[in-house]
Design an enzyme around this catalytic site. Structure first.
Site, PDB file in Angstrom:
ATOM      1  N   HIS A 161      38.782  58.371 -16.003  1.00  0.00           N
ATOM      2  CA  HIS A 161      37.498  58.240 -15.302  1.00  0.00           C
ATOM      3  C   HIS A 161      36.973  59.623 -14.916  1.00  0.00           C
ATOM      4  O   HIS A 161      37.727  60.587 -14.866  1.00  0.00           O
ATOM      5  CB  HIS A 161      37.651  57.408 -14.025  1.00  0.00           C
ATOM      6  N   LYS A 220      35.902  59.857  -9.054  1.00  0.00           N
ATOM      7  CA  LYS A 220      36.576  58.598  -8.697  1.00  0.00           C
ATOM      8  C   LYS A 220      37.680  58.862  -7.677  1.00  0.00           C
ATOM      9  O   LYS A 220      38.478  59.779  -7.825  1.00  0.00           O
ATOM     10  CB  LYS A 220      37.142  57.925  -9.953  1.00  0.00           C
TER      11      LYS A 220
HETATM   12  N1  LIG Z   1      33.912  46.411 -10.638  1.00  0.00           N
HETATM   13  C1  LIG Z   1      33.241  47.184 -11.507  1.00  0.00           C
HETATM   14  O1  LIG Z   1      32.812  46.740 -12.587  1.00  0.00           O
HETATM   15  C2  LIG Z   1      32.981  48.611 -11.139  1.00  0.00           C
HETATM   16  C3  LIG Z   1      33.427  49.079  -9.937  1.00  0.00           C
HETATM   17  N2  LIG Z   1      33.121  50.343  -9.515  1.00  0.00           N
HETATM   18  C4  LIG Z   1      33.539  50.680  -8.175  1.00  0.00           C
HETATM   19  O2  LIG Z   1      32.382  50.729  -7.358  1.00  0.00           O
HETATM   20  C5  LIG Z   1      32.599  51.634  -6.281  1.00  0.00           C
HETATM   21  C6  LIG Z   1      31.446  52.626  -6.206  1.00  0.00           C
HETATM   22  O3  LIG Z   1      31.458  53.459  -7.354  1.00  0.00           O
HETATM   23  P1  LIG Z   1      30.316  54.544  -7.584  1.00  0.00           P
HETATM   24  O4  LIG Z   1      28.970  53.899  -7.620  1.00  0.00           O
HETATM   25  O5  LIG Z   1      30.748  55.368  -8.732  1.00  0.00           O
HETATM   26  O6  LIG Z   1      30.452  55.415  -6.228  1.00  0.00           O
HETATM   27  P2  LIG Z   1      29.323  56.248  -5.471  1.00  0.00           P
HETATM   28  O7  LIG Z   1      30.056  57.099  -4.475  1.00  0.00           O
HETATM   29  O8  LIG Z   1      28.416  56.897  -6.440  1.00  0.00           O
HETATM   30  O9  LIG Z   1      28.490  55.117  -4.695  1.00  0.00           O
HETATM   31  C7  LIG Z   1      28.899  54.443  -3.553  1.00  0.00           C
HETATM   32  C8  LIG Z   1      27.714  54.381  -2.621  1.00  0.00           C
HETATM   33  O10 LIG Z   1      28.049  53.522  -1.522  1.00  0.00           O
HETATM   34  C9  LIG Z   1      27.575  54.172  -0.347  1.00  0.00           C
HETATM   35  N3  LIG Z   1      28.261  53.664   0.832  1.00  0.00           N
HETATM   36  C10 LIG Z   1      29.528  53.915   1.254  1.00  0.00           C
HETATM   37  N4  LIG Z   1      29.768  53.284   2.411  1.00  0.00           N
HETATM   38  C11 LIG Z   1      28.619  52.624   2.745  1.00  0.00           C
HETATM   39  C12 LIG Z   1      28.237  51.827   3.853  1.00  0.00           C
HETATM   40  N5  LIG Z   1      29.063  51.566   4.881  1.00  0.00           N
HETATM   41  N6  LIG Z   1      26.975  51.323   3.881  1.00  0.00           N
HETATM   42  C13 LIG Z   1      26.115  51.578   2.853  1.00  0.00           C
HETATM   43  N7  LIG Z   1      26.424  52.343   1.785  1.00  0.00           N
HETATM   44  C14 LIG Z   1      27.668  52.856   1.725  1.00  0.00           C
HETATM   45  C15 LIG Z   1      27.849  55.655  -0.600  1.00  0.00           C
HETATM   46  O11 LIG Z   1      27.143  56.468   0.295  1.00  0.00           O
HETATM   47  P3  LIG Z   1      27.724  57.936   0.649  1.00  0.00           P
HETATM   48  O12 LIG Z   1      27.636  58.732  -0.611  1.00  0.00           O
HETATM   49  O13 LIG Z   1      26.809  58.390   1.726  1.00  0.00           O
HETATM   50  O14 LIG Z   1      29.153  57.709   1.103  1.00  0.00           O
HETATM   51  C16 LIG Z   1      27.379  55.781  -2.037  1.00  0.00           C
HETATM   52  O15 LIG Z   1      25.991  55.995  -2.131  1.00  0.00           O
HETATM   53  C17 LIG Z   1      33.986  52.256  -6.533  1.00  0.00           C
HETATM   54  O16 LIG Z   1      34.943  51.555  -5.778  1.00  0.00           O
HETATM   55  C18 LIG Z   1      34.201  52.010  -8.024  1.00  0.00           C
HETATM   56  O17 LIG Z   1      35.548  51.990  -8.386  1.00  0.00           O
HETATM   57  C19 LIG Z   1      32.405  51.199 -10.290  1.00  0.00           C
HETATM   58  C20 LIG Z   1      31.965  50.800 -11.518  1.00  0.00           C
HETATM   59  C21 LIG Z   1      32.219  49.472 -12.046  1.00  0.00           C
HETATM   60  O1  LIG Z   2      34.860  54.166 -10.369  1.00  0.00           O
HETATM   61  C1  LIG Z   2      34.388  53.884 -11.492  1.00  0.00           C
HETATM   62  O2  LIG Z   2      33.547  54.591 -12.048  1.00  0.00           O
HETATM   63  C2  LIG Z   2      34.831  52.648 -12.142  1.00  0.00           C
HETATM   64  N1  LIG Z   2      35.547  51.830 -11.435  1.00  0.00           N
HETATM   65  C3  LIG Z   2      36.073  50.588 -11.854  1.00  0.00           C
HETATM   66  C4  LIG Z   2      37.575  50.622 -11.816  1.00  0.00           C
HETATM   67  O3  LIG Z   2      38.140  51.102 -10.818  1.00  0.00           O
HETATM   68  O4  LIG Z   2      38.206  50.174 -12.774  1.00  0.00           O
HETATM   69  C5  LIG Z   2      35.467  50.083 -13.131  1.00  0.00           C
HETATM   70  C6  LIG Z   2      35.085  51.135 -14.122  1.00  0.00           C
HETATM   71  O5  LIG Z   2      36.216  51.514 -14.837  1.00  0.00           O
HETATM   72  C7  LIG Z   2      34.386  52.320 -13.508  1.00  0.00           C
END
Ligand SMILES: NC(=O)C1=CN([C@@H]2O[C@H](COP(=O)(O)OP(=O)(O)OC[C@H]3O[C@@H](n4cnc5c(N)ncnc54)[C@H](OP(=O)(O)O)[C@@H]3O)[C@@H](O)[C@H]2O)C=CC1
Ligand SMILES: O=C(O)C1=N[C@H](C(=O)O)C[C@H](O)C1
Length: 265
Positions: free
Chosen positions: A154, A158
């Site tokens: 990743h 991450k």
């Molecule tokens: N299940 C799936 O298919 C996938 C899961 N994921 C997961 O999704 C999550 C996010 O990934 P990603 O988008 O890359 O991360 P990012 O850090 O880009 O985005 C997370 C966002 O959530 C915000 N946030 C955190 N805490 C709060 C809160 N209490 N209230 C409102 N907003 C909040 C952060 O703000 P700030 O920056 O200010 O902290 C940030 O803007 C990870 O756990 C990742 O592993 C990702 C891709 C696919």
């Molecule tokens: O953090 C990410 O970017 C992603 N998170 C998910 C995971 O923890 O598997 C899904 C995807 O791989 C991207």
């Protein structure tokens, strides 16, 4: 369906807004960010690279949850646990893509699912959920002389390891073998580890650059190796899965559902 995006300015938050905006039957009904975020007050469409949608990003979760049908939540474990309690109170659909939960967090999500309709998956793409089903099937078919290793890579931002997807795939392999993942999982190796124990399920995590997400399940046997691989090149696959999950969950009784439920796998 009126749906809000939690973590609206994040990598996934922006992809979720775009997916919602292009899905018939869905309305981008709000966006939430952390207190002090530079995105507060900005239009959620513009933040996601679209035309303005007339929806400012807020930090007021209580008011937001009161007027909508569901939330898409890809934030942080601590935040998601709090959102689950709010979604349960408001009786709305909670789609959870966040990964990296502790056992204690997972127990709290289980409790919230007594009142809320939650769909939770470490990966919301069709491809990975199909790969999980195939992993279970291959693990069930092959004997213990095939060693199972799960490898992922990743992007450099991450925070959690192993990834949620790796854990899903590990769980599928363990189910295929009718064992508990917790008893077989090996998450780190360093120094004189001794020979590999038969039946272990190993995990390895690489981090770097802007890799969206790559996963490989390796079945290494005597004289041959089978590998299942998934390569994500666009976060839209996760976002479209999450929107699909929200539409599927609308009207379903409270409970903790998976993407396998949504996709009928
Ligand atoms: N299940 C799936 O298919 C996938 C899961 N994921 C997961 O999704 C999550 C996010 O990934 P990603 O988008 O890359 O991360 P990012 O850090 O880009 O985005 C997370 C966002 O959530 C915000 N946030 C955190 N805490 C709060 C809160 N209490 N209230 C409102 N907003 C909040 C952060 O703000 P700030 O920056 O200010 O902290 C940030 O803007 C990870 O756990 C990742 O592993 C990702 C891709 C696919
Ligand atoms: O953090 C990410 O970017 C992603 N998170 C998910 C995971 O923890 O598997 C899904 C995807 O791989 C991207």
């Amino acid at each position: 369906m009126r749906i809000a995006v939690l973590g609206a300015a994040g990598r996934m938050g922006q992809a979720l807004t775009r997916a919602l905006a292009e899905t018939p039957g869905c309305e981008v009904a709000g966006g939430l960010e952390t207190k002090g975020s530079p995105a507060l007050g900005k239009d959620i469409g513009e933040v996601a690279g679209l035309e303005p949608l007339g929806v400012p990003i807020t930090d007021d979760a209580l008011s937001l949850f009161a007027g909508i049908d569901g939330v898409l939540d890809f934030t942080l474990p601590k935040a998601t646990v709090e959102f689950a309690a709010l979604a349960a109170q408001a009786r709305i659909v909670h789609v959870i893509g966040t990964t990296g939960f502790s056992d204690d967090d997972l127990a709290k999500l289980d409790a919230a699912a007594r009142h809320a309709t939650i769909v939770k998956a470490g990966n919301m793409s069709m491809g990975v959920n199909l790969m999980a089903a195939l992993t279970a099937r291959v693990a069930e078919t092959l004997g213990p002389e095939f060693d199972i290793e799960i490898l992922e890579m990743h992007h450099r931002h991450k925070r959690d390891a192993p990834s949620g997807t790796s854990l899903m795939l590990g769980d599928a392999a363990a189910k295929g073998r009718s064992v508990a993942l917790a008893e077989k999982s090996v998450r780190t190796r360093d120094g004189d580890t001794g020979p590999r124990r038969e039946g272990d399920i190993g995990f390895a995590a690489l981090r770097g650059g802007d890799v969206v997400g790559e996963h490989r399940v390796i079945f290494a046997g005597p004289g041959e190796r089978i590998e299942l691989a998934h390569i994500a090149s666009d976060r839209g696959i996760f976002a479209r899965g999450a929107v699909r999950a929200a539409l599927w969950a609308r009207g379903k009784p409270p409970g903790l559902y998976s993407m396998a439920d949504v996709l009928g796998l």
